[in-house]
Design a protein around this motif. Structure first.
Motif, PDB file in Angstrom:
ATOM      1  N   ALA A   1       5.716 124.398  35.546  1.00 11.66           N
ATOM      2  CA  ALA A   1       6.769 123.554  36.093  1.00 11.66           C
ATOM      3  C   ALA A   1       6.148 122.440  36.922  1.00 11.66           C
ATOM      4  O   ALA A   1       4.962 122.473  37.235  1.00 11.66           O
ATOM      5  CB  ALA A   1       7.701 124.391  36.965  1.00 11.66           C
ATOM      6  N   GLY A   2       6.967 121.469  37.276  1.00 20.37           N
ATOM      7  CA  GLY A   2       6.496 120.374  38.104  1.00 20.37           C
ATOM      8  C   GLY A   2       7.631 119.792  38.916  1.00 20.37           C
ATOM      9  O   GLY A   2       8.802 119.958  38.579  1.00 20.37           O
ATOM     10  N   VAL A   3       7.272 119.125  39.989  1.00 15.13           N
ATOM     11  CA  VAL A   3       8.243 118.452  40.847  1.00 15.13           C
ATOM     12  C   VAL A   3       8.052 116.951  40.674  1.00 15.13           C
ATOM     13  O   VAL A   3       6.930 116.455  40.705  1.00 15.13           O
ATOM     14  CB  VAL A   3       8.042 118.834  42.335  1.00 15.13           C
ATOM     15  CG1 VAL A   3       8.995 118.059  43.228  1.00 15.13           C
ATOM     16  CG2 VAL A   3       8.220 120.329  42.522  1.00 15.13           C
ATOM     17  N   LEU A   4       9.142 116.261  40.479  1.00 15.59           N
ATOM     18  CA  LEU A   4       9.120 114.817  40.307  1.00 15.59           C
ATOM     19  C   LEU A   4       9.847 114.181  41.480  1.00 15.59           C
ATOM     20  O   LEU A   4      10.930 114.630  41.853  1.00 15.59           O
ATOM     21  CB  LEU A   4       9.824 114.431  39.001  1.00 15.59           C
ATOM     22  CG  LEU A   4       9.359 115.202  37.764  1.00 15.59           C
ATOM     23  CD1 LEU A   4      10.367 115.071  36.651  1.00 15.59           C
ATOM     24  CD2 LEU A   4       8.001 114.717  37.342  1.00 15.59           C
ATOM     25  N   VAL A   5       9.255 113.147  42.064  1.00 13.47           N
ATOM     26  CA  VAL A   5       9.870 112.459  43.193  1.00 13.47           C
ATOM     27  C   VAL A   5       9.793 110.961  42.924  1.00 13.47           C
ATOM     28  O   VAL A   5       8.719 110.434  42.626  1.00 13.47           O
ATOM     29  CB  VAL A   5       9.141 112.774  44.520  1.00 13.47           C
ATOM     30  CG1 VAL A   5       9.793 112.057  45.680  1.00 13.47           C
ATOM     31  CG2 VAL A   5       9.100 114.276  44.757  1.00 13.47           C
ATOM     32  N   GLU A   6      10.925 110.273  43.015  1.00 14.58           N
ATOM     33  CA  GLU A   6      10.975 108.831  42.800  1.00 14.58           C
ATOM     34  C   GLU A   6      11.736 108.164  43.933  1.00 14.58           C
ATOM     35  O   GLU A   6      12.774 108.668  44.377  1.00 14.58           O
ATOM     36  CB  GLU A   6      11.671 108.491  41.463  1.00 14.58           C
ATOM     37  CG  GLU A   6      11.014 109.097  40.244  1.00 14.58           C
ATOM     38  CD  GLU A   6       9.597 108.609  39.977  1.00 14.58           C
ATOM     39  OE1 GLU A   6       9.174 107.600  40.564  1.00 14.58           O
ATOM     40  OE2 GLU A   6       8.904 109.254  39.179  1.00 14.58           O
ATOM     41  N   ALA A   7      11.234 107.032  44.386  1.00 15.61           N
ATOM     42  CA  ALA A   7      11.915 106.239  45.405  1.00 15.61           C
ATOM     43  C   ALA A   7      12.982 105.379  44.737  1.00 15.61           C
ATOM     44  O   ALA A   7      12.852 105.002  43.571  1.00 15.61           O
ATOM     45  CB  ALA A   7      10.910 105.338  46.119  1.00 15.61           C
ATOM     46  N   VAL A   8      14.041 105.054  45.480  1.00 19.15           N
ATOM     47  CA  VAL A   8      15.073 104.141  44.994  1.00 19.15           C
ATOM     48  C   VAL A   8      15.143 102.970  45.968  1.00 19.15           C
ATOM     49  O   VAL A   8      15.373 103.150  47.159  1.00 19.15           O
ATOM     50  CB  VAL A   8      16.452 104.841  44.895  1.00 19.15           C
ATOM     51  CG1 VAL A   8      17.517 103.847  44.452  1.00 19.15           C
ATOM     52  CG2 VAL A   8      16.380 106.024  43.938  1.00 19.15           C
ATOM     53  N   VAL A   9      14.906 101.766  45.438  1.00 19.19           N
ATOM     54  CA  VAL A   9      14.922 100.538  46.224  1.00 19.19           C
ATOM     55  C   VAL A   9      15.855  99.557  45.524  1.00 19.19           C
ATOM     56  O   VAL A   9      15.742  99.345  44.320  1.00 19.19           O
ATOM     57  CB  VAL A   9      13.505  99.932  46.337  1.00 19.19           C
ATOM     58  CG1 VAL A   9      13.527  98.631  47.116  1.00 19.19           C
ATOM     59  CG2 VAL A   9      12.553 100.930  46.975  1.00 19.19           C
ATOM     60  N   ASP A  10      16.765  98.967  46.259  1.00 15.40           N
ATOM     61  CA  ASP A  10      17.736  98.024  45.690  1.00 15.40           C
ATOM     62  C   ASP A  10      18.462  98.628  44.495  1.00 15.40           C
ATOM     63  O   ASP A  10      18.646  97.983  43.469  1.00 15.40           O
ATOM     64  CB  ASP A  10      17.061  96.710  45.278  1.00 15.40           C
ATOM     65  CG  ASP A  10      16.563  95.922  46.471  1.00 15.40           C
ATOM     66  OD1 ASP A  10      17.168  96.054  47.557  1.00 15.40           O
ATOM     67  OD2 ASP A  10      15.570  95.187  46.320  1.00 15.40           O
ATOM     68  N   ALA A  11      18.852  99.902  44.621  1.00 18.71           N
ATOM     69  CA  ALA A  11      19.589 100.641  43.598  1.00 18.71           C
ATOM     70  C   ALA A  11      18.808 100.816  42.298  1.00 18.71           C
ATOM     71  O   ALA A  11      19.374 101.121  41.257  1.00 18.71           O
ATOM     72  CB  ALA A  11      20.948  99.990  43.317  1.00 18.71           C
ATOM     73  N   VAL A  12      17.490 100.628  42.346  1.00 23.74           N
ATOM     74  CA  VAL A  12      16.659 100.773  41.151  1.00 23.74           C
ATOM     75  C   VAL A  12      15.583 101.826  41.419  1.00 23.74           C
ATOM     76  O   VAL A  12      14.826 101.710  42.383  1.00 23.74           O
ATOM     77  CB  VAL A  12      15.969  99.432  40.790  1.00 23.74           C
ATOM     78  CG1 VAL A  12      15.053  99.605  39.596  1.00 23.74           C
ATOM     79  CG2 VAL A  12      17.004  98.353  40.535  1.00 23.74           C
ATOM     80  N   PRO A  13      15.505 102.880  40.562  1.00 22.23           N
ATOM     81  CA  PRO A  13      14.414 103.848  40.740  1.00 22.23           C
ATOM     82  C   PRO A  13      13.056 103.179  40.531  1.00 22.23           C
ATOM     83  O   PRO A  13      12.892 102.368  39.630  1.00 22.23           O
ATOM     84  CB  PRO A  13      14.672 104.884  39.640  1.00 22.23           C
ATOM     85  CG  PRO A  13      16.077 104.672  39.226  1.00 22.23           C
ATOM     86  CD  PRO A  13      16.396 103.228  39.476  1.00 22.23           C
ATOM     87  N   VAL A  14      12.120 103.473  41.391  1.00 19.66           N
ATOM     88  CA  VAL A  14      10.763 102.950  41.284  1.00 19.66           C
ATOM     89  C   VAL A  14       9.926 104.065  40.679  1.00 19.66           C
ATOM     90  O   VAL A  14       9.487 104.967  41.379  1.00 19.66           O
ATOM     91  CB  VAL A  14      10.225 102.522  42.664  1.00 19.66           C
ATOM     92  CG1 VAL A  14       8.824 101.952  42.521  1.00 19.66           C
ATOM     93  CG2 VAL A  14      11.163 101.520  43.312  1.00 19.66           C
ATOM     94  N   ILE A  15       9.754 104.010  39.371  1.00 18.27           N
ATOM     95  CA  ILE A  15       9.141 105.109  38.632  1.00 18.27           C
ATOM     96  C   ILE A  15       7.635 104.913  38.502  1.00 18.27           C
ATOM     97  O   ILE A  15       7.172 103.840  38.115  1.00 18.27           O
ATOM     98  CB  ILE A  15       9.788 105.235  37.237  1.00 18.27           C
ATOM     99  CG1 ILE A  15      11.279 105.534  37.414  1.00 18.27           C
ATOM    100  CG2 ILE A  15       9.093 106.297  36.402  1.00 18.27           C
ATOM    101  CD1 ILE A  15      12.065 105.482  36.145  1.00 18.27           C
TER     102      ILE A  15
END
Length: 171
Positions: free
Chosen positions: A20-34
């Motif tokens: 398994a893995g954990v994924l974390v993404e930031a959201v800036v200006d309503a857009v995920p920063v992948i």
């Protein structure tokens, strides 16, 4: 499950395979920063609107069908039969909810951290972590109270908070 003298389940072959893995993404200006480290994605911490987290579990598929360079396993391979994904999701939710309740106190968080250390198969092993475009190589010695992996390098101790970590050799 047997363990070595440290209590880690080294005798369990699945302990060395990614399940398994954990994924974390930031959201800036309503857009995920992948796929970008947060410090590259944000010039101003005030820009961060949210953080989206997810857990991926290799459930009901054949490990040979997973395109990865890392040793990987699946729940189907480990149990020897088909796996009901809805049941996996329900049990994962139950366990996460119980753990979240537990860690609300300082003593509960300390217990969770001890459990984490007990399951961290990289502790005591030589590792290489890719972090912020660079590489940290050394011996994984502990998990900090923040959750960072502590790695002793030739230049002192480094805290690895994010990145991809791999074992270099097995003792």
């Amino acid at each position: 499950m047997d363990g070595d003298s440290s209590g880690r389940p080294d005798a369990d072959p699945a302990a060395r395979y990614k399940l398994a893995g954990v994924l974390v993404e930031a959201v800036v200006d309503a857009v995920p920063v992948i796929g970008k480290p947060v410090d590259e994605a944000l010039t101003d911490p005030e820009e961060l609107e949210a953080v989206v987290m997810g857990i991926g579990v290799n459930a009901d598929l054949d490990p040979d069908d997973i395109d990865t360079e890392r040793p990987t396993t699946t729940l189907r391979a480990e149990t020897g039969g088909p796996v009901e994904r809805a049941e996996v999701a329900a049990r994962l939710h139950e366990r996460l909810s119980a753990r979240a309740e537990q860690v609300e106190s300082a003593a509960g968080f300390a217990d969770a951290l001890d459990d984490w250390r007990g399951h961290a198969v990289t502790l005591g092993e030589d590792v290489r972590a890719t972090v912020d475009g660079g590489t940290v190589t050394g011996r994984a010695t502990d998990v900090a109270a923040t959750g960072a992996l502590l790695v002793e390098t030739g230049n002192g101790r480094r805290e690895v908070r994010t990145g991809e970590c791999e074992e270099l050799r097995r003792r």
